[in-house]
Design a protein around this motif. Structure first.
Motif, PDB file in Angstrom:
ATOM      1  N   PHE A   1      28.537  70.450 -31.360  1.00 20.57           N
ATOM      2  CA  PHE A   1      27.740  70.161 -32.554  1.00 20.57           C
ATOM      3  C   PHE A   1      28.448  69.125 -33.416  1.00 20.57           C
ATOM      4  CE2 PHE A   1      26.294  74.540 -31.623  1.00 20.57           C
ATOM      5  CZ  PHE A   1      24.931  74.321 -31.596  1.00 20.57           C
ATOM      6  N   TYR A   2      27.638  68.291 -34.071  1.00 20.12           N
ATOM      7  CA  TYR A   2      28.137  67.299 -35.040  1.00 20.12           C
ATOM      8  C   TYR A   2      27.460  67.659 -36.363  1.00 20.12           C
ATOM      9  CZ  TYR A   2      29.135  62.554 -36.846  1.00 20.12           C
ATOM     10  OH  TYR A   2      29.579  61.468 -37.568  1.00 20.12           O
ATOM     11  N   LEU A   3      28.244  68.108 -37.339  1.00 18.79           N
ATOM     12  CA  LEU A   3      27.668  68.654 -38.575  1.00 18.79           C
ATOM     13  C   LEU A   3      27.666  67.662 -39.728  1.00 18.79           C
ATOM     14  CD1 LEU A   3      29.604  72.043 -38.681  1.00 18.79           C
ATOM     15  CD2 LEU A   3      27.688  71.329 -37.255  1.00 18.79           C
TER      16      LEU A   3
ATOM     17  N   SER B   1      24.087  62.105 -40.937  1.00 18.29           N
ATOM     18  CA  SER B   1      22.827  61.624 -41.527  1.00 18.29           C
ATOM     19  C   SER B   1      21.711  62.627 -41.238  1.00 18.29           C
ATOM     20  CB  SER B   1      22.405  60.270 -40.960  1.00 18.29           C
ATOM     21  OG  SER B   1      23.468  59.568 -40.402  1.00 18.29           O
ATOM     22  N   THR B   2      21.655  63.098 -40.005  1.00 12.73           N
ATOM     23  CA  THR B   2      20.605  64.049 -39.621  1.00 12.73           C
ATOM     24  C   THR B   2      20.726  65.349 -40.407  1.00 12.73           C
ATOM     25  OG1 THR B   2      20.836  63.111 -37.420  1.00 12.73           O
ATOM     26  CG2 THR B   2      19.508  65.108 -37.610  1.00 12.73           C
ATOM     27  N   GLY B   3      21.928  65.709 -40.777  1.00  5.59           N
ATOM     28  CA  GLY B   3      22.155  66.919 -41.571  1.00  5.59           C
ATOM     29  C   GLY B   3      21.880  66.719 -43.052  1.00  5.59           C
ATOM     30  N   GLU B   4      21.293  65.557 -43.417  1.00  2.00           N
ATOM     31  CA  GLU B   4      20.929  65.257 -44.822  1.00  2.00           C
ATOM     32  C   GLU B   4      22.144  65.360 -45.755  1.00  2.00           C
ATOM     33  OE1 GLU B   4      16.913  66.938 -45.947  1.00  2.00           O
ATOM     34  OE2 GLU B   4      16.884  67.603 -43.854  1.00  2.00           O
TER      35      GLU B   4
ATOM     36  N   VAL C   1       8.492  60.540 -27.624  1.00  7.61           N
ATOM     37  CA  VAL C   1       8.629  61.438 -28.779  1.00  7.61           C
ATOM     38  C   VAL C   1       9.447  60.756 -29.883  1.00  7.61           C
ATOM     39  CG1 VAL C   1       9.438  63.701 -29.554  1.00  7.61           C
ATOM     40  CG2 VAL C   1       8.511  63.437 -27.231  1.00  7.61           C
ATOM     41  N   ILE C   2      10.504  60.060 -29.509  1.00  4.01           N
ATOM     42  CA  ILE C   2      11.371  59.417 -30.514  1.00  4.01           C
ATOM     43  C   ILE C   2      10.567  58.375 -31.306  1.00  4.01           C
ATOM     44  CG2 ILE C   2      13.403  57.960 -30.892  1.00  4.01           C
ATOM     45  CD1 ILE C   2      14.681  59.305 -28.441  1.00  4.01           C
ATOM     46  N   PHE C   3       9.809  57.543 -30.602  1.00  2.00           N
ATOM     47  CA  PHE C   3       9.079  56.488 -31.311  1.00  2.00           C
ATOM     48  C   PHE C   3       8.000  57.092 -32.205  1.00  2.00           C
ATOM     49  CE2 PHE C   3      10.498  53.690 -27.594  1.00  2.00           C
ATOM     50  CZ  PHE C   3      11.672  53.352 -28.255  1.00  2.00           C
TER      51      PHE C   3
ATOM     52  N   SER D   1      27.763  57.661 -27.730  1.00  2.00           N
ATOM     53  CA  SER D   1      26.632  56.779 -27.968  1.00  2.00           C
ATOM     54  C   SER D   1      25.698  57.447 -28.984  1.00  2.00           C
ATOM     55  CB  SER D   1      25.923  56.549 -26.630  1.00  2.00           C
ATOM     56  OG  SER D   1      24.842  55.689 -26.798  1.00  2.00           O
ATOM     57  N   GLY D   2      25.269  56.682 -29.976  1.00  2.00           N
ATOM     58  CA  GLY D   2      24.558  57.298 -31.098  1.00  2.00           C
ATOM     59  C   GLY D   2      23.095  56.956 -31.239  1.00  2.00           C
ATOM     60  N   ALA D   3      22.551  56.137 -30.353  1.00  2.00           N
ATOM     61  CA  ALA D   3      21.125  55.820 -30.458  1.00  2.00           C
ATOM     62  C   ALA D   3      20.401  56.577 -29.346  1.00  2.00           C
ATOM     63  CB  ALA D   3      20.889  54.322 -30.338  1.00  2.00           C
ATOM     64  N   ASP D   4      19.657  57.592 -29.740  1.00  2.00           N
ATOM     65  CA  ASP D   4      19.059  58.497 -28.749  1.00  2.00           C
ATOM     66  C   ASP D   4      18.124  57.765 -27.789  1.00  2.00           C
ATOM     67  OD1 ASP D   4      20.246  59.876 -30.763  1.00  2.00           O
ATOM     68  OD2 ASP D   4      18.514  61.086 -31.289  1.00  2.00           O
ATOM     69  N   GLU D   5      17.434  56.733 -28.319  1.00  2.00           N
ATOM     70  CA  GLU D   5      16.493  56.012 -27.463  1.00  2.00           C
ATOM     71  C   GLU D   5      17.215  55.179 -26.402  1.00  2.00           C
ATOM     72  OE1 GLU D   5      17.405  55.840 -30.571  1.00  2.00           O
ATOM     73  OE2 GLU D   5      16.049  54.541 -31.694  1.00  2.00           O
ATOM     74  N   MET D   6      18.558  55.093 -26.511  1.00  2.00           N
ATOM     75  CA  MET D   6      19.356  54.361 -25.524  1.00  2.00           C
ATOM     76  C   MET D   6      20.437  55.256 -24.922  1.00  2.00           C
ATOM     77  SD  MET D   6      19.787  50.580 -27.114  1.00  2.00           S
ATOM     78  CE  MET D   6      20.811  51.088 -28.462  1.00  2.00           C
TER      79      MET D   6
HETATM   80  C1  HMN Z   1      23.962  61.613 -37.624  1.00  2.00           C
HETATM   81  O1  HMN Z   1      24.896  61.075 -38.219  1.00  2.00           O
HETATM   82  O2  HMN Z   1      23.377  62.584 -38.050  1.00  2.00           O
HETATM   83  C2  HMN Z   1      23.409  61.089 -36.342  1.00  2.00           C
HETATM   84  O3  HMN Z   1      24.229  61.213 -35.278  1.00  2.00           O
HETATM   85  C3  HMN Z   1      22.745  59.804 -36.435  1.00  2.00           C
HETATM   86  C4  HMN Z   1      22.117  59.392 -35.132  1.00  2.00           C
HETATM   87  O4  HMN Z   1      22.949  58.551 -34.415  1.00  2.00           O
HETATM   88  C5  HMN Z   1      20.793  58.773 -35.428  1.00  2.00           C
HETATM   89  N1  HMN Z   1      20.997  57.514 -36.067  1.00  2.00           N
HETATM   90  C6  HMN Z   1      20.730  57.327 -37.354  1.00  2.00           C
HETATM   91  O5  HMN Z   1      20.238  58.167 -38.066  1.00  2.00           O
HETATM   92  C7  HMN Z   1      21.067  55.984 -37.912  1.00  2.00           C
HETATM   93  C8  HMN Z   1      19.986  58.687 -34.166  1.00  2.00           C
HETATM   94  O6  HMN Z   1      19.933  59.963 -33.589  1.00  2.00           O
HETATM   95  C9  HMN Z   1      18.583  58.211 -34.470  1.00  2.00           C
HETATM   96  O7  HMN Z   1      17.970  59.099 -35.358  1.00  2.00           O
HETATM   97  C10 HMN Z   1      17.745  58.150 -33.212  1.00  2.00           C
HETATM   98  O8  HMN Z   1      18.378  57.335 -32.278  1.00  2.00           O
HETATM   99  C11 HMN Z   1      16.337  57.652 -33.506  1.00  2.00           C
HETATM  100  O9  HMN Z   1      16.376  56.276 -33.832  1.00  2.00           O
END
Ligand code: HMN
Length: 291
Positions: free
Chosen positions: A41-43, A46-49, A239-241, A185-190
């Protein structure tokens, strides 16, 4: 850090209808994802607001998740803030709580020169014994390769969360910095691209919602089955798009609820699809997007 690999959700933070942190829902979401075999888990990213929470709330999220995970998978805490003082405080608390690694965005808002960003990470790594994953993210201004090389020289900086489209750099990091410098890698679409260019793991928002697809991609890349990885990525990307063209965190939270893990509400200014009408419209939209 090299033993933390695979599919790692950037965990959502559930809030209740009054926007208070919802510990019960948090614990249920963690159990739901563990049952679906995520690798860690990564807490409070950004996703965790995270930037909508107070430092005390961020600490509480870390305490609750570490307690619920109970050592079953590794836990990383994002402790980034604009100010070094606050980040150090969050980092030390995370270490005391028992996380396995730290991560931070670079200081943002003002445009800090390189030496100040390097100083920020050096202060952070000096403040705990935990490995640091620097976070390369467009919103905070992307690092160039030269900067990544400098960051990698800081004692304690052992990896990078690479949310940038220039995936050739993942290969270059492994070749020119060190094969042991860990790349997520942090971009889910890639995800498929990141893993096939040599990333050790993937960290992202959508792994809360559909971890199985990405576990499938992880396994397909390991087995060098590109056709299968591509088919799974295509399914995931539909789903991502759909999600990114709406309110992503709210889509993820409702989508989790539909699968049995009520992930609660988002904090304003994020919106929600909680009332029946908004929810029905979202479902219809999604059906249409699939046609
Ligand atoms: C985080 O810090 O919560 C995430 O790991 C961020 C994560 O890499 C997302 N990137 C951003 O929010 C900039 C991606 O999961 C992103 O939401 C996804 O690739 C859809 O574009």
């Amino acid at each position: 850090l090299s033993d933390i690999t695979g599919v790692i959700p950037a965990l959502i933070t559930p809030f209740d209808e009054n926007e208070a942190f919802d510990e019960k829902r948090m614990r249920a979401c963690v159990r739901f994802l563990l049952a679906r075999k995520v690798d860690g888990f990564y807490l409070t990213g950004s996703t965790g607001e995270t930037f909508l929470m107070s430092p005390e709330e961020r600490k509480r999220v870390v305490e609750v998740v570490v307690d619920e995970v109970a050592g079953r998978v590794p836990v990383m805490a994002h402790i980034g803030a604009i100010g070094t003082h606050l980040s150090v405080d969050l980092a030390q608390h995370a270490q005391e709580t028992g996380v396995d690694a730290l991560s931070s965005v670079p200081p943002f808002y003002w445009s800090f020169p390189q030496h100040e960003v390097l100083g920020y990470y050096a202060d952070l790594t000096a403040s705990t014994d935990l490995p640091m994953i620097v976070y390369n993210v467009p919103l905070a201004g992307l690092f160039g390769f030269d900067m990544i090389s400098k960051l990698a020289q800081i004692k304690g900086v052992e990896g990078i969360k690479y949310t940038a489209p220039t995936h050739f750099e993942i290969m270059r990091i492994k070749a020119e910095i060190s094969k042991d410098f860990v790349v997520y890698s942090g971009a889910d679409e890639m995800a498929m691209s990141g893993l096939s260019f040599g990333a050790d793991g993937i960290i992202g928002s959508l792994y809360n919602l559909m971890p199985e697809l990405f576990i499938g991609i992880r396994d397909a890349i390991a087995a060098k089955d590109l056709a299968r990885a591509q088919a799974l990525q295509e399914t995931a990307n539909a789903v991502i798009f759909f999600g990114v063209s709406r309110s992503l965190m709210a889509v993820i939270k409702r989508g989790m609820a539909w699968q049995g893990a009520d992930a609660g509400y988002c904090r304003r200014p994020f919106s929600n699809y909680y009332d029946a009408e908004a929810e029905e419209a979202l479902k219809n939209d999604f059906r249409q997007a699939q046609e």
